[in-house]
Design a protein around this motif. Structure first.
Motif, PDB file in Angstrom:
ATOM      1  N   MET A  27      39.261  69.572  17.237  1.00 47.78           N
ATOM      2  CA  MET A  27      38.773  70.275  16.054  1.00 47.78           C
ATOM      3  C   MET A  27      38.693  69.336  14.867  1.00 47.78           C
ATOM      4  O   MET A  27      39.342  68.288  14.862  1.00 47.78           O
ATOM      5  N   SER A  28      37.951  69.750  13.858  1.00 51.76           N
ATOM      6  CA  SER A  28      37.973  69.027  12.588  1.00 51.76           C
ATOM      7  C   SER A  28      39.229  69.460  11.834  1.00 51.76           C
ATOM      8  O   SER A  28      39.818  70.511  12.131  1.00 51.76           O
ATOM      9  N   GLN A  30      39.317  70.514   8.840  1.00 53.65           N
ATOM     10  CA  GLN A  30      38.963  71.751   8.135  1.00 53.65           C
ATOM     11  C   GLN A  30      39.127  72.960   9.056  1.00 53.65           C
ATOM     12  O   GLN A  30      39.755  73.954   8.680  1.00 53.65           O
ATOM     13  N   ASP A  31      38.584  72.891  10.266  1.00 50.75           N
ATOM     14  CA  ASP A  31      38.702  74.012  11.195  1.00 50.75           C
ATOM     15  C   ASP A  31      40.160  74.274  11.567  1.00 50.75           C
ATOM     16  O   ASP A  31      40.590  75.426  11.664  1.00 50.75           O
ATOM     17  N   TYR A  32      40.926  73.207  11.762  1.00 54.95           N
ATOM     18  CA  TYR A  32      42.336  73.361  12.109  1.00 54.95           C
ATOM     19  C   TYR A  32      43.097  74.076  10.985  1.00 54.95           C
ATOM     20  O   TYR A  32      43.868  75.013  11.239  1.00 54.95           O
ATOM     21  N   ARG A  35      42.009  77.795  10.802  1.00 56.54           N
ATOM     22  CA  ARG A  35      42.614  78.575  11.889  1.00 56.54           C
ATOM     23  C   ARG A  35      44.101  78.798  11.659  1.00 56.54           C
ATOM     24  O   ARG A  35      44.633  79.865  11.956  1.00 56.54           O
TER      25      ARG A  35
END
Length: 60
Positions: A27-28, A30-32, A35
């Motif tokens: 993941m990036s 940002q996504d991590y 989430r």
């Protein structure tokens, strides 16, 4: 639902750890982070609902 930009300043060591955690999951950062925040928000809302249910029905 729209999105909004959140800018924050974090320690370099923390950013490195976030990068490592995100990379393990493909993941990036940002996504991590998003989430993680969503999961934490769910956990908090779930705990609140359990507490409210216990107040309503009483603890066994």
């Amino acid at each position: 639902m729209g999105s909004t930009v959140l800018s924050l300043r974090i320690d370099g060591e923390l950013l490195d750890r976030l990068r490592q955690h995100a990379a393990k999951r493909g993941m990036s950062v940002q996504d991590y982070v998003v989430r993680t925040l969503i999961r934490d928000d769910f956990d908090e809302r779930f705990a609140t609902s359990v507490e409210e249910t216990e107040k309503f029905y009483g603890v066994a």
